[in-house]
Design a protein around this motif. Structure first.
Motif, PDB file in Angstrom:
ATOM      1  N   THR A 112      36.733  38.061  50.595  1.00  0.00           N
ATOM      2  CA  THR A 112      36.784  39.480  49.470  1.00  0.00           C
ATOM      3  C   THR A 112      35.559  39.358  48.405  1.00  0.00           C
ATOM      4  O   THR A 112      34.966  40.258  48.057  1.00  0.00           O
ATOM      5  CB  THR A 112      38.143  39.373  48.868  1.00  0.00           C
ATOM      6  N   TYR A 124      48.918  42.947  38.566  1.00  0.00           N
ATOM      7  CA  TYR A 124      48.593  41.782  39.171  1.00  0.00           C
ATOM      8  C   TYR A 124      49.729  40.687  39.119  1.00  0.00           C
ATOM      9  O   TYR A 124      50.538  40.577  38.259  1.00  0.00           O
ATOM     10  CB  TYR A 124      47.438  41.095  38.349  1.00  0.00           C
ATOM     11  N   LEU A 148      41.070  47.796  47.779  1.00  0.00           N
ATOM     12  CA  LEU A 148      40.040  46.879  47.759  1.00  0.00           C
ATOM     13  C   LEU A 148      39.678  46.720  49.233  1.00  0.00           C
ATOM     14  O   LEU A 148      38.638  45.826  49.475  1.00  0.00           O
ATOM     15  CB  LEU A 148      40.473  45.585  46.932  1.00  0.00           C
ATOM     16  N   ARG A 177      38.834  46.464  37.778  1.00  0.00           N
ATOM     17  CA  ARG A 177      39.402  45.878  39.047  1.00  0.00           C
ATOM     18  C   ARG A 177      38.587  45.248  39.936  1.00  0.00           C
ATOM     19  O   ARG A 177      39.208  44.043  40.363  1.00  0.00           O
ATOM     20  CB  ARG A 177      40.259  47.144  39.861  1.00  0.00           C
ATOM     21  N   ARG A 195      44.627  35.807  38.193  1.00  0.00           N
ATOM     22  CA  ARG A 195      44.009  37.369  38.000  1.00  0.00           C
ATOM     23  C   ARG A 195      44.470  37.674  36.551  1.00  0.00           C
ATOM     24  O   ARG A 195      43.732  38.370  36.000  1.00  0.00           O
ATOM     25  CB  ARG A 195      44.396  38.183  38.901  1.00  0.00           C
ATOM     26  N   VAL A 244      39.238  40.844  40.521  1.00  0.00           N
ATOM     27  CA  VAL A 244      39.412  40.436  41.819  1.00  0.00           C
ATOM     28  C   VAL A 244      38.194  39.413  42.206  1.00  0.00           C
ATOM     29  O   VAL A 244      38.632  38.443  42.889  1.00  0.00           O
ATOM     30  CB  VAL A 244      39.103  41.682  43.090  1.00  0.00           C
TER      31      VAL A 244
END
Length: 340
Positions: A63, A143, A9, A49, A148, A53
């Protein structure tokens, strides 16, 4: 884009720039042959994913903005049906993160992401949707943050709401509950809401699984010579009541009001009243209060169309009053006006 690994990521920030450049110049490398590039994660795994996130925003962390830019650039690469949706919506989400203050982001962000996840699921083919659901389950243990894990359970419920194959749905409903750590309030709430969303299309399977989970579970039998002649282990109730009562509340808000009215007595209140009577610990009392409040909001909002009369109303009120007399102080469910 095929040489770029999407597993990290941290590369989202640079990846969206590369993808945008290649798409703008109509570069042939923009499109990925997922079957040929076996070392890449599947597009369904990448989609799952990135959304998990994206759902968890942390103050001062960019992010979310990078993920928005990334999905805006590669939506059509992950699945043809997602290209237009992501080109229209992710610039809006990215701008929201840039311009809004933290209080407003905290209040609205998760509902905005969930809405876009819902629209994404509605566009995917059956096989692709199931692959996304399997990816969510496969990634769950990776996770560490509770938020999450909660997001995974919630998103999996949304996948179920659009799934069509009965056997797959039944299997995933069961796995959704087994994945949940009943000692984690975040996971319990995520699973409860996920089951509520799944009940939009699969009400009876969800209610049956919840009802089945309340049956006493036989403990494992002891093995070996020293177990001979010992007392027989007694069945125990699996610690699932916190989840079940909260799920009934979400189900009451999400599922068809007519269907809920027809199943309220046989599936919900018949099992809820004994739990209310026996609840002693503050945690289960709080869960009962949250569940009952959600049920009440739903029934009140639909009373003119269903004409449903809650036969156990007085008993529920008496139980709630007894909780208050016992000194429980955390019986108000926060944000109840925004549940449904």
């Amino acid at each position: 884009l095929s040489p770029v690994c999407l597993g990290s990521l941290r590369r989202a920030a640079s990846f969206h720039i590369l993808a945008r450049y290649k798409r703008k110049n109509n570069d042939t490398n923009y499109w990925i042959d997922w079957k040929a590039n076996v070392n890449l994660p599947s597009p369904e795994a990448i989609l799952a994913r990135l959304f998990v996130v994206l759902n968890v925003h942390k103050q001062g962390d960019k992010t979310g903005q990078y993920v928005c830019s990334c999905l805006h650039a590669v939506g059509g690469v992950l699945d043809d049906s997602l290209g237009e949706l992501y080109r229209d919506n992710f610039p809006v989400l990215g701008k929201f993160l840039q311009e809004m203050d933290e209080d407003e982001i905290e209040e609205r962000w998760e509902s905005m992401v969930l809405r876009l996840w819902k629209e994404s699921c509605s566009l995917l083919e059956v096989e692709t949707l199931e692959a996304v659901g399997m990816a969510l389950m496969d990634q769950f243990k990776s996770y560490k943050k509770k938020a999450r894990k909660q997001a995974v359970l919630l998103f999996l419920g949304q996948v179920l709401a659009f799934a069509k194959r009965k056997n797959w749905v039944l299997d995933v409903i069961s796995k959704l509950m087994k994945m949940t750590d009943f000692n984690s309030n975040e996971e319990v709430e995520g699973c409860a809401q996920g089951l509520g969303i799944a009940s939009i299309l699969h009400l009876d399977p969800v209610l049956m699984e919840l009802k089945k989970s309340l049956k006493p579970q036989a403990p494992p039998k002891k093995k070996g010579w020293f177990a001979f002649g010992g007392s027989t282990p007694q069945p125990t109730t699996f610690p699932v009541q916190n989840l079940v009562v909260r799920a009934w509340g979400w189900i009451s808000g999400y599922a068809s009001s007519d269907l809920i009215a027809s199943r309220m007595d046989s599936h919900i209140t018949t099992n809820l009243i004994p739990i209310m009577r026996s609840a002693k610990a503050e945690r289960i009392q709080t869960s009962v209060a949250v569940g009952v409040e959600r049920i009440a909001i739903s029934l009140k909002g639909n009373e003119n169309s269903t004409f449903f009369i809650l036969k156990s109303r007085d008993e529920m009120v008496r139980s709630m009053m007894s909780y208050l007399k016992s000194g429980s102080t955390k019986l108000e469910s926060p944000g109840s006006e925004e549940y449904f």
